[in-house]
Design an enzyme around this catalytic site. Structure first.
Site, PDB file in Angstrom:
ATOM      1  N   GLU A 198      -0.019  -1.265   5.622  1.00 28.65           N
ATOM      2  CA  GLU A 198       1.091  -0.902   6.510  1.00 28.65           C
ATOM      3  C   GLU A 198       0.978   0.558   6.913  1.00 28.65           C
ATOM      4  OE1 GLU A 198       5.030   0.696   7.669  1.00 28.65           O
ATOM      5  OE2 GLU A 198       3.777   1.337   6.009  1.00 28.65           O
ATOM      6  N   ASP A 249       0.834  -1.207   0.000  1.00 29.09           N
ATOM      7  CA  ASP A 249       0.000   0.000   0.000  1.00 29.09           C
ATOM      8  C   ASP A 249       0.866   1.254   0.000  1.00 29.09           C
ATOM      9  OD1 ASP A 249       0.717  -0.768   2.696  1.00 29.09           O
ATOM     10  OD2 ASP A 249      -0.720   0.682   3.470  1.00 29.09           O
TER      11      ASP A 249
HETATM   12 ZN   LIG Z   1       6.768   2.199   4.004  1.00 32.53          ZN
END
Ligand SMILES: [Zn+2]
Length: 387
Positions: free
Chosen positions: A138, A76
């Site tokens: 993340e 992401d």
């Molecule tokens: Zn990163």
């Protein structure tokens, strides 16, 4: 200046072309990476989010045995909303010896390089497993990788060394801070401000706690402990959001604020949190309760990320130091997924192309020189694990 191979640049460009902002699905990228790795004979495990809009991919090449090396990265990226880009952020462009695009540094540069070189690892004959661990979400609190790690524990898969390719300018990072975030909601008692003593002012109670937090921050700054390997050498405390009150002539009945500790791996975040709660409950609460017995505080945990502290002679640190041009080790103030791998018994370091300075910003880029260094790093790894 050394340049990365064309195939590496093309593969990174391909990954940037998938718009994997955290709020969107990452499945197109994951399916593409899975097809690529399965085509090379990889054993793939997917773990999905509850809506099956996003997935982690864990793929293993080489012999089916314990240990091995894992190359880890998140798929992401942060949004581009409100940012002034000179190029299309989701169309990689090479200019002035740099590759531009959202995620170029954070961290599709690493993910793309690893994927591009996978066929070469296979062609050279892996003597030990080579794993790819690609996660989702993340950027919004290392959400996805927790399921990936739980799945590995369940399956009994445990790499000896995890290399998390967040941008470190290809320096080996063996430590980072932990982050614990909280929300405090103060419940007071409202009244006309002309009769302020009959109310419990929630904004003022919040302000006193925030001032206490600031005092803690100064204490860490002035008295440590300090770790000189970090750019910010001590634990930091910060209040980022506050909401409360409606009008000047009303004593506010509610106020909430969000604060965080970014702590050295050796500092205990639970003890820091207890210290704040103790101040609120012992110093402020009795006075509040004398006016209104139901006034008080609610505490909510917003984020928990452990710190990373890996020995410089641990498997992944020794391995990575043998693969880079730099022999020095470092520590960073930002958090990564490495600490979650380490916590689960899979020792991890952070080493990847590009600089955190360019992450999350408009015109994000990674220099071709950095990509060439990353490619050389993985080629040296190839000599270690193949043949
Ligand atoms: Zn990163």
């Amino acid at each position: 200046m050394p340049a990365p191979s064309e195939h590496v640049v093309d593969t990174i460009a391909r990954t940037i072309g998938f718009t994997t902002v955290s709020r969107d699905s990452n499945l197109a990228l994951i399916e593409w990476a899975r097809a690529h790795l399965e085509g090379l004979g990889a054993r793939c495990r997917l773990t999905y989010d509850s809506e099956r809009r996003k997935a982690n991919l864990f793929a293993s090449l080489g012999p089916e045995q314990d240990g091995g090396v894992a190359l880890s990265g998140h798929t992401d990226v942060v949004p581009v909303d409100g940012q002034a880009w000179d190029t299309d952020p989701f169309r990689a462009e090479v200019a002035q010896d740099c590759l531009y695009g959202r995620g170029a540094a954070d961290m599709k540069g690493f993910v793309g390089t690893a994927l591009a070189l996978a066929p070469e690892f296979v062609a050279n004959g892996l003597r030990q497993p080579l794993h790819f661990a690609f996660s989702y979400d993340e950027e919004i609190g290392c959400i996805g990788v927790r399921d990936l790690i739980a799945d590995l524990a369940h399956a009994g898969i445990k790499p000896d060394s995890v290399i998390v390719g967040e941008p470190t300018s290809m320096r080996v990072v063996i430590g980072h801070k932990g982050k614990h975030g909280y929300r405090c909601t103060v419940r007071g008692l409202s009244c006309h401000s002309a009769y302020a003593p009959q109310g419990v002012n929630a904004v003022e109670a919040a302000a006193e706690i925030i001032a206490y937090l600031k005092g803690m921050a100064r204490r860490f700054r002035d008295r440590g402990p300090h770790d000189a390997l970090f750019d910010v050498t001590h634990t930091t405390v910060h209040t980022g959001v506050i909401r409360g009150g409606t009008a000047l002539n009303i004593v506010p009945k509610e106020c909430s604020f969000d604060f965080e500790f970014r702590h050295l791996p050796g500092d205990d975040p639970a003890a820091l949190f207890e210290e704040v709660k103790t101040f609120a409950e012992q110093t402020l609460l009795p006075e509040m309760k004398r006016v209104d017995p139901v006034s008080g505080f609610e505490w909510e945990v917003l984020a928990v990320m452990p710190g990373l502290d890996v020995a410089s002679d641990s498997n992944p640190a020794r391995l990575a130091l043998g693969l880079t041009d730099f022999r020095d080790i470092g520590k960073v103030s930002y958090g990564t997924e490495a600490s979650l791998f380490q916590q689960a018994g899979m020792p991890a370091i952070v080493c990847g192309p590009g600089s955190i300075e360019q992450a999350h910003k408009p015109n994000e880029y990674v220099s071709l020189d950095q990509l060439a260094q990353c490619e050389a790093f993985l080629h040296r790894l190839m000599h270690r694990v193949c043949g």
